[in-house]
Design an enzyme around this catalytic site. Structure first.
Site, PDB file in Angstrom:
ATOM      1  N   CYS A 226       0.992  -1.307  -0.190  1.00  6.08           N
ATOM      2  CA  CYS A 226      -0.049   0.105  -0.099  1.00  6.08           C
ATOM      3  C   CYS A 226       0.948   1.394  -0.032  1.00  6.08           C
ATOM      4  CB  CYS A 226      -0.870  -0.171   1.254  1.00  6.08           C
ATOM      5  SG  CYS A 226      -2.399   0.938   0.897  1.00  6.08           S
ATOM      6  N   HIS A 227       0.899   1.874   1.045  1.00  5.62           N
ATOM      7  CA  HIS A 227       1.669   2.998   1.072  1.00  5.62           C
ATOM      8  C   HIS A 227       3.194   2.728   1.560  1.00  5.62           C
ATOM      9  CE1 HIS A 227      -2.042   5.382   0.986  1.00  5.62           C
ATOM     10  NE2 HIS A 227      -1.507   6.469   0.434  1.00  5.62           N
TER      11      HIS A 227
ATOM     12  N   GLU B  33      -6.122   6.976  -4.044  1.00  4.25           N
ATOM     13  CA  GLU B  33      -5.926   8.337  -3.058  1.00  4.25           C
ATOM     14  C   GLU B  33      -6.927   9.398  -3.278  1.00  4.25           C
ATOM     15  OE1 GLU B  33      -4.365   8.686  -0.207  1.00  4.25           O
ATOM     16  OE2 GLU B  33      -2.176   8.421  -1.255  1.00  4.25           O
TER      17      GLU B  33
END
Length: 232
Positions: free
Chosen positions: A135-136, A167
């Site tokens: 993910c991030h 996002e």
């Protein structure tokens, strides 16, 4: 000997200037953890500041019906409340088989620019260890240069992470210091790939670099780490 993985958690708990809390995202550690432990891995946690690594409160609420996340939340608090300092692991890549970075928005603010995190990940990669994130979490890779050659960790590789579309759907584009998809695409030389639809599971394995796009990809990243370390 049991295989070992170093999990790097964010120390950042504020979501830009929104006034909201962030941190690491519950299922993105819980789901891979289940896969790693089932395969006999030992898990060590570290963060830039050491001590308690902030858990994104939104992820607790969003995954309150997810058995894996709830069980992890209720029984494994020491993993994120008592993290070691990242600096303690510099030069110790040989003691581990893999490094893994869970997502949540926190890594966008600290791990992306933390020099110790960059050094550690570069050391793991240089030693031929598995380097993984979801993910991030791949924000921790965007500024990593390999020792010796100075080439970017992701140069010429296929990679994924939280997409611009995802996002935007979360309405957090403006709160981010950069857009992860753009940075990963730039660092890899156009190698960013993603699921056909937002929130779809996508795990990308390119050599020893393993990335997952979003929370739905977390279990698959855990499975990929196990396979990459153990073979099969």
């Amino acid at each position: 000997m049991a295989p070992k993985v170093l999990v790097i958690l964010t120390s950042h708990g504020k979501l830009g200037d929104t006034g909201k809390e962030t941190g690491w995202f519950l299922p993105e550690f819980a789901h891979p953890y289940d896969e790693l432990v089932a395969a006999g891995f030992e898990v060590t946690t570290a963060s830039p500041a050491g001590g308690a690594a902030p858990l994104d409160p939104n992820s607790i609420e969003m995954y309150k019906e997810d058995k894996s996340s709830v069980a992890f939340l209720n029984s494994k608090k020491a993993l994120w409340e008592q993290t070691a300092r990242l600096a303690d692991f510099v030069g110790k890549a040989d003691e581990f088989d893999a490094v893994f970075v869970p997502g949540g928005h926190g890594p966008m603010f600290d791990l992306a620019v933390d020099p110790v995190s960059q050094q550690l990940i570069a050391e793991f990669a240089a030693k031929g260890k598995v380097v993984a994130a979801v993910c991030h979490g791949p924000a921790a890779f965007v500024n990593v240069k390999l020792p010796g050659s100075g080439e970017h960790l992701l140069k010429g590789k296929k990679v994924t992470g939280f997409s611009n579309a995802e996002e935007e759907k979360m309405k957090l584009t403006q709160a981010m210091p950069f857009l992860l998809e753009d940075k990963l695409n730039e660092a890899s030389g156009g190698g960013f790939v993603k699921a056909d639809e937002p929130w779809g599971a996508k795990v990308v394995v390119d050599g020893k670099v393993i990335t997952g796009q979003n929370p739905a990809s977390a279990k698959g990243v855990g499975e990929a780490i196990v396979k990459a370390v153990k073979g099969g």
